[in-house]
Design a protein around this motif. Sequence first.
Motif, short mmCIF file in Angstrom:
data_model
loop_
_atom_site.label_atom_id
_atom_site.label_comp_id
_atom_site.label_asym_id
_atom_site.label_seq_id
_atom_site.Cartn_x
_atom_site.Cartn_y
_atom_site.Cartn_z
N CYS A 159 18.96 80.26 -16.32
CA CYS A 159 18.78 78.94 -16.96
C CYS A 159 18.45 77.97 -15.82
O CYS A 159 19.34 77.40 -15.18
CB CYS A 159 20.03 78.52 -17.71
SG CYS A 159 20.42 79.57 -19.13
N TYR A 160 17.16 77.80 -15.55
CA TYR A 160 16.72 77.16 -14.31
C TYR A 160 16.89 75.65 -14.30
O TYR A 160 16.70 75.03 -13.25
CB TYR A 160 15.27 77.55 -14.05
CG TYR A 160 15.07 79.05 -13.94
CD1 TYR A 160 15.70 79.77 -12.94
CD2 TYR A 160 14.29 79.73 -14.87
CE1 TYR A 160 15.55 81.15 -12.84
CE2 TYR A 160 14.13 81.11 -14.78
CZ TYR A 160 14.76 81.82 -13.77
OH TYR A 160 14.62 83.17 -13.69
N ASP A 216 18.79 78.99 -9.67
CA ASP A 216 18.25 78.58 -8.36
C ASP A 216 18.73 77.21 -7.90
O ASP A 216 18.69 76.93 -6.70
CB ASP A 216 16.72 78.59 -8.42
CG ASP A 216 16.17 79.99 -8.53
OD1 ASP A 216 16.89 80.93 -8.18
OD2 ASP A 216 15.01 80.15 -8.97
N ARG A 217 19.17 76.37 -8.82
CA ARG A 217 19.55 75.01 -8.45
C ARG A 217 21.03 74.85 -8.14
O ARG A 217 21.50 73.76 -7.83
CB ARG A 217 19.15 74.04 -9.57
CG ARG A 217 17.64 73.98 -9.82
CD ARG A 217 17.33 73.05 -10.98
NE ARG A 217 17.85 71.72 -10.74
CZ ARG A 217 18.19 70.87 -11.69
NH1 ARG A 217 18.07 71.21 -12.95
NH2 ARG A 217 18.65 69.67 -11.39
N VAL A 218 21.78 75.95 -8.24
CA VAL A 218 23.22 75.91 -7.95
C VAL A 218 23.46 76.21 -6.47
O VAL A 218 22.97 77.22 -5.95
CB VAL A 218 23.98 76.91 -8.84
CG1 VAL A 218 25.45 76.98 -8.43
CG2 VAL A 218 23.84 76.52 -10.30
N CYS A 250 21.77 83.17 -6.46
CA CYS A 250 21.82 81.71 -6.31
C CYS A 250 21.55 81.40 -4.83
O CYS A 250 22.49 81.27 -4.02
CB CYS A 250 23.16 81.15 -6.76
SG CYS A 250 23.53 81.46 -8.50
N HIS A 251 20.29 81.27 -4.45
CA HIS A 251 19.88 81.27 -3.05
C HIS A 251 20.40 80.10 -2.24
O HIS A 251 20.46 80.17 -1.00
CB HIS A 251 18.35 81.32 -2.96
CG HIS A 251 17.75 82.50 -3.67
ND1 HIS A 251 18.00 83.80 -3.28
CD2 HIS A 251 16.94 82.57 -4.75
CE1 HIS A 251 17.34 84.62 -4.07
NE2 HIS A 251 16.70 83.92 -5.00
N GLN A 252 20.80 79.01 -2.90
CA GLN A 252 21.26 77.84 -2.16
C GLN A 252 22.72 77.94 -1.73
O GLN A 252 23.21 77.09 -0.99
CB GLN A 252 21.05 76.58 -3.01
CG GLN A 252 19.60 76.26 -3.29
CD GLN A 252 19.44 74.89 -3.94
OE1 GLN A 252 20.19 73.96 -3.63
NE2 GLN A 252 18.48 74.76 -4.83
#
Length: 608
Positions: free
Chosen positions: A432-433, A459-461, A483-485
Amino acid sequence: MRGHDRINTFIPDELILEMFRRLDSKPSRDACSLVCKRWLALERLSRTTLRICATGSPNLVVDLLAGRFRNVRTVHIDERLNISLPCQPPGRRRGTDIAGVSSVKLHCASEKNGSPDPGSDSCSLSDAGLTAIGEGFPKLEKLSLIWCSNVSSLGLISLAGKCRLLKSLDLQGCYVGDQGLAAVGQSCKQLEDLNLRFCEGLTDVCLVELAHGVGKSLKSLGIAACAKITDTAMEAVGSHCKSLKNLSLDAEFIHNKGVVAVAQGCPALKSMKLQCINVTDEALSAVGTSCPSLEVLALYSFQRFTDKGLSAIGNGCKKLKNLILSDCYFLGVNALESIATGCKELTHLEVNGCHNIGTMGLESIGKSCPRLTELALLYCQRIGNFALSEVGRGCQFLQALHLVDCSSIGDEAICSIAKGCRNLKKLHIRRCYEIGNTGIVAVGENCRSLTDLSLRFCDRVGDEALIAVAQCSSLQYLNVSGCHQIGDAGLIAIARGCPQLSYLDVSVLQNLGDMAMAEVGEGCPNLKDIVLSHCRQITDVGINHLVKHCTILASCHMVYCPGITSSGVATVVSSCPNIKKVLVEKCKVSSRTKRRAASVISYLCMDL
């Protein structure tokens, strides 16, 4: 006093048997059964359930067990089960390997006293084994035969004649014929639960005879992939099985006629799970009209089912608590409004792949179903933020939320859920981007009872979200794979704030390093399962710190971690006495490690 056995002299058998019944752990029962021969015999009398692996020589195993455990009431035989216990040498006492708790997996060699048993099949349970079950366990009430492909009607006829107290029969994947099942109907008049999933050899004949024989007692029926079972069989069920409460039906040759017959003839139905591509609104209208006690309804892959049928359910099934709608493509934007209006007691709702269901229908659920405790929205592209905002305002008892590929749902919706549903315990979000730190921070600040969090490929987490979630000290399950961040800071906060963590998946996190692993080792001593695959910054140093304190670790996945070498793999194997699975590249397992722990090593790619 030395030389005097006061326990066996004064304690009657009944008291010792009651003691065995109250022991729930396998080690405790094993220890008590080894006190003396009397206690071993009494423990065998207290055994009520046996679980047998249908490989090796199951016929011989049944023969051996039948003579030892005369009070068994439940037997589960599954050809898919792995062998879990090694064979004892012929001269060694065998009492201890089967004196555990009331449910145990068993395996025995195909040899008895050093010579093969000519009457036993070395691959799976046969009719001879079924006959032995019937003769050895006359008090049998529940029998489960899962994918036992060598049993036939002959064995089932023999068993039915001897086990007349049978109440539950599971024949999933067995190739029995009509005659065997008809014999069950004639002999087992107390049968309540019958599972015929993937019994491809059955036809209408057996179900018609079965319905005549056990119609008064049958309460649960499961049928799947039985191509020769048609509406005729369902009409017999509707005519004779007035007490039927649970029906699971996956059949492409069942039409409206069969479902209508069951709905009208079985008014006590409480659970109905249907995957019938030829069933239309007509059948569901009959369910809504004739089944007022229905509490669970699951509809899968309906290709001719519209809002009209769902409206009939909402109008008639006022007690409905659990609704699953999967791949019902012709449901419209407002399909859920009738459910919300009529089913005020709804507690569980799953909408999976119903692409035309939109925001307005779920808004109605939020406004009208205050008892909702679990909500799953999978592949629902048309449902937006405002729908979950209404759920947050109206469903304060919500405890579980699952979101998969819902592209229109973002932080605004998650913030509303977090602020309105403070009892939330499980939150699973995948791909859920539009959901990022803002929504997850709100969850951490408001939902302090959270125990299960999964944020896969969001990706935004980033670290900010996990720092807030660290306030949920009861967290036990965490999956942030992809979750790359997220880096060391977020996981360090989790390690310091969530000491009860038992499962952790941080795979594909490129910024995670050894410092985080050291903190997890220090702060999470209850960790049992960890997934580190594709973490390029984690090395043997981090693994050493992790396993130093996580002594109850049971599984560790670490493929494609270039910083972890054969030394790190050996450290995991040698430092974790409870380890059961290590997933790693073959080239990283030394000969010594392989000799020492071959049974726990698994290889993702055999040729690496």
